[in-house]
Design a protein around this motif. Structure first.
Motif, PDB file in Angstrom:
ATOM      1  N   GLY A  12       0.768  -1.238   0.000  1.00 48.21           N
ATOM      2  CA  GLY A  12       0.000   0.000   0.000  1.00 48.21           C
ATOM      3  C   GLY A  12       0.801   1.291   0.000  1.00 48.21           C
ATOM      4  O   GLY A  12       0.215   2.364   0.093  1.00 48.21           O
ATOM      5  N   VAL A  13       2.139   1.207  -0.077  1.00 50.82           N
ATOM      6  CA  VAL A  13       2.965   2.419  -0.090  1.00 50.82           C
ATOM      7  C   VAL A  13       3.992   2.343  -1.224  1.00 50.82           C
ATOM      8  O   VAL A  13       4.354   1.253  -1.667  1.00 50.82           O
ATOM      9  CB  VAL A  13       3.688   2.660   1.259  1.00 50.82           C
ATOM     10  N   PRO A  14       4.488   3.500  -1.682  1.00 52.04           N
ATOM     11  CA  PRO A  14       5.502   3.503  -2.730  1.00 52.04           C
ATOM     12  C   PRO A  14       6.746   2.702  -2.330  1.00 52.04           C
ATOM     13  O   PRO A  14       7.303   2.912  -1.256  1.00 52.04           O
ATOM     14  CB  PRO A  14       5.844   4.983  -2.906  1.00 52.04           C
ATOM     15  N   ASN A  15       7.136   1.768  -3.184  1.00 53.65           N
ATOM     16  CA  ASN A  15       8.345   0.958  -3.026  1.00 53.65           C
ATOM     17  C   ASN A  15       8.854   0.635  -4.420  1.00 53.65           C
ATOM     18  O   ASN A  15       8.104   0.118  -5.234  1.00 53.65           O
ATOM     19  CB  ASN A  15       8.061  -0.344  -2.269  1.00 53.65           C
ATOM     20  N   GLY A  16      10.130   0.943  -4.687  1.00 51.56           N
ATOM     21  CA  GLY A  16      10.689   0.728  -6.023  1.00 51.56           C
ATOM     22  C   GLY A  16      10.735   2.040  -6.776  1.00 51.56           C
ATOM     23  O   GLY A  16      10.873   3.105  -6.197  1.00 51.56           O
ATOM     24  N   GLN A  17      10.586   1.963  -8.108  1.00 49.95           N
ATOM     25  CA  GLN A  17      10.657   3.155  -8.957  1.00 49.95           C
ATOM     26  C   GLN A  17       9.316   3.875  -8.994  1.00 49.95           C
ATOM     27  O   GLN A  17       8.265   3.236  -9.045  1.00 49.95           O
ATOM     28  CB  GLN A  17      11.056   2.762 -10.389  1.00 49.95           C
ATOM     29  N   GLY A  18       9.392   5.213  -8.968  1.00 49.12           N
ATOM     30  CA  GLY A  18       8.154   5.972  -9.047  1.00 49.12           C
ATOM     31  C   GLY A  18       8.399   7.446  -9.275  1.00 49.12           C
ATOM     32  O   GLY A  18       9.534   7.920  -9.309  1.00 49.12           O
ATOM     33  N   THR A  19       7.279   8.163  -9.420  1.00 50.91           N
ATOM     34  CA  THR A  19       7.290   9.606  -9.624  1.00 50.91           C
ATOM     35  C   THR A  19       6.268  10.242  -8.693  1.00 50.91           C
ATOM     36  O   THR A  19       5.121   9.788  -8.631  1.00 50.91           O
ATOM     37  CB  THR A  19       6.916   9.957 -11.085  1.00 50.91           C
ATOM     38  N   SER A  20       6.704  11.281  -7.972  1.00 49.99           N
ATOM     39  CA  SER A  20       5.790  12.058  -7.140  1.00 49.99           C
ATOM     40  C   SER A  20       5.741  13.479  -7.666  1.00 49.99           C
ATOM     41  O   SER A  20       6.778  14.088  -7.930  1.00 49.99           O
ATOM     42  CB  SER A  20       6.253  12.099  -5.684  1.00 49.99           C
ATOM     43  N   THR A  21       4.530  13.999  -7.802  1.00 51.26           N
ATOM     44  CA  THR A  21       4.332  15.389  -8.185  1.00 51.26           C
ATOM     45  C   THR A  21       3.623  16.067  -7.015  1.00 51.26           C
ATOM     46  O   THR A  21       2.580  15.596  -6.559  1.00 51.26           O
ATOM     47  CB  THR A  21       3.486  15.495  -9.467  1.00 51.26           C
TER      48      THR A  21
END
Length: 181
Positions: A12-21
């Motif tokens: 349920g949470v960001p883990n690994g590659q991602g983008t936050s705006t």
């Protein structure tokens, strides 16, 4: 509005590659761990500064580079350290230095290089965003200060001319010898 995230999710949470705006226009592209920016990543501040480097627990930590990008302020430029840099306006874009080196909690810490467009350069130790410890400051004319720094100021060290002749000696920030004395 809220932070917009696109990328890998585990538990349920960001883990690994991602983008936050972010609502203010900031953007982060990189690695996440347990919902925090963690690992390699690029954070672009809406005010025209980019940090490319290592992150730990949501803060710049490790090796990284701060650079100015764009021209968002009609000739004004931004300079500062921090998770969200303290804003100090500099009227001439050509005066903005570039930092490369170790970063901890969003500030230079450890060993790094600060290069000014004028050709001045500092290579050495940093603590909490200030030159602190052993370092060398080189002027474009070839003159150098080699020695200790204390919270951004000369500590105990020596100024040399381009041929290596001693010009001044400092002890605890005070001049103890000047050529011709």
């Amino acid at each position: 509005t809220q932070v917009k995230y696109e990328g890998e999710i585990v538990n349920g949470v960001p883990n690994g590659q991602g983008t936050s705006t972010f609502p203010n226009g900031d953007n982060y592209v990189g690695e996440f761990k347990d919902g925090e920016m963690d690992g390699q990543g690029t954070y672009t501040f809406h005010v025209g500064v980019k940090y490319v480097g290592e992150w730990k627990n949501g803060k710049q930590n490790g090796k990284g580079t701060y650079t100015l990008i764009g021209d968002n302020h009609k000739g004004e430029t931004l300079y500062g350290w921090g998770e969200y840099p303290e804003i100090v306006w500099i009227p001439d874009k050509g005066t903005l230095p570039k930092y490369e080196g170790d970063v901890e909690n969003g500030k230079p810490n450890g060993v790094g290089i600060l290069i000014f467009p004028s050709g001045e350069k500092y290579v050495g130790e940093w603590k909490n965003g200030e030159r602190h410890g052993q370092g060398t400051f080189t002027h474009p004319n070839g003159y150098k200060y080699i020695g200790d720094w204390n919270k951004g100021y000369f500590g105990t060290g020596t100024w040399y001319d381009i041929k290596g002749n001693i010009l001044k000696k400092y002890v605890n920030g005070k001049v103890t010898y000047t050529v011709g004395e």
